[in-house]
Scaffold this active site. Structure first.
Site, PDB file in Angstrom:
ATOM      1  N   ASN A  89       0.822  -1.204   0.000  1.00 44.12           N
ATOM      2  CA  ASN A  89       0.000   0.000   0.000  1.00 44.12           C
ATOM      3  C   ASN A  89       0.861   1.261   0.000  1.00 44.12           C
ATOM      4  O   ASN A  89       2.089   1.202   0.080  1.00 44.12           O
ATOM      5  CB  ASN A  89      -0.940  -0.014   1.206  1.00 44.12           C
ATOM      6  CG  ASN A  89      -2.265   0.660   0.927  1.00 44.12           C
ATOM      7  OD1 ASN A  89      -2.322   1.661   0.217  1.00 44.12           O
ATOM      8  ND2 ASN A  89      -3.321   0.112   1.480  1.00 44.12           N
ATOM      9  N   HIS A 119      20.840   1.509  12.509  1.00 44.18           N
ATOM     10  CA  HIS A 119      22.032   2.068  13.143  1.00 44.18           C
ATOM     11  C   HIS A 119      22.324   1.378  14.470  1.00 44.18           C
ATOM     12  O   HIS A 119      21.421   1.051  15.230  1.00 44.18           O
ATOM     13  CB  HIS A 119      21.836   3.563  13.423  1.00 44.18           C
ATOM     14  CG  HIS A 119      21.776   4.401  12.205  1.00 44.18           C
ATOM     15  ND1 HIS A 119      22.901   4.837  11.555  1.00 44.18           N
ATOM     16  CD2 HIS A 119      20.728   4.882  11.493  1.00 44.18           C
ATOM     17  CE1 HIS A 119      22.550   5.559  10.510  1.00 44.18           C
ATOM     18  NE2 HIS A 119      21.234   5.598  10.444  1.00 44.18           N
ATOM     19  N   ALA A 165      -1.410  -3.225  13.717  1.00 44.75           N
ATOM     20  CA  ALA A 165      -0.942  -1.884  13.364  1.00 44.75           C
ATOM     21  C   ALA A 165       0.046  -1.344  14.398  1.00 44.75           C
ATOM     22  O   ALA A 165      -0.082  -1.604  15.592  1.00 44.75           O
ATOM     23  CB  ALA A 165      -2.134  -0.942  13.242  1.00 44.75           C
TER      24      ALA A 165
END
Length: 191
Positions: A89, A119, A165
């Site tokens: 998406n 990192h 989510a």
């Protein structure tokens, strides 16, 4: 029932959308992907595909769909391998320093980030000059990845998983589980 005019308008609309998608796929194949593996013509592209360098080393299976403003980045030897019928998406970021594999029939919601590198951080030093942690990412088949998920280096997600989510996914997860949280944990088995 639809009138003849409504049917004609719908047909013209569909043909126009498909033609625009084919033009986009042809453009991205000519500018980014042609030097590695061109996108299949069955791919539907809904908007811009963003990339830092050419060639972008992405191999995508047939009948995939790519939303607007999806960003792919690969190095000289790294690659992104995407299976068939994968939907990515809008606004997703997929960055490979080594390898990212996404299985067939996987659906990725908007604004998901998948990276096989991040990192390193040293106390009192920050991230400058600390190098990177790099490990391949493997996402299984028929996985649903919810909006805003971050999948980091070394993540392995089994077939049939659902990632809620805004989860932060690192580590290995077995097939057919619901994954949620920051950091993500197994919430329950599915099916």
């Amino acid at each position: 029932m639809y009138s003849s005019l409504e049917i004609a308008v719908k047909a013209i609309s569909w043909v126009t959308r498909r033609a625009m998608s084919l033009i986009r796929v042809t453009w991205y194949n000519a500018t980014n992907f042609a030097y590695y593996v061109p996108l299949p013509l069955s791919t539907t592209v809904y908007g811009r595909i963003l990339s830092l360098d050419s060639p972008t080393r992405v191999r995508m299976g047939s009948h995939g769909k790519v939303g607007d403003s999806v960003y792919f980045a690969t190095g000289r030897t790294s690659r992104i391998e995407i299976g068939e019928r994968v939907f990515i998406n809008l606004g997703c970021v997929i960055v490979a320093s080594q390898l990212i594999e996404i299985g067939s029939n996987t659906s990725i919601a908007e604004y998901v980030t998948i990276r096989d590198q991040e990192h390193r951080v040293a106390r009192g030093e920050g991230t400058r000059g600390q190098g990177f942690l790099v490990a391949p990412v493997k996402i299984g088949k028929a996985v649903w990845i919810g909006r805003g998920v971050y999948i980091g280096p070394g993540a392995s997600v089994g077939d049939g998983c659902v990632i809620a989510a805004n989860s932060v996914v690192k580590g290995a997860f077995p097939p057919n589980v619901l994954i949620a949280g920051a950091p993500a944990i197994i919430k329950k088995e599915i099916g």
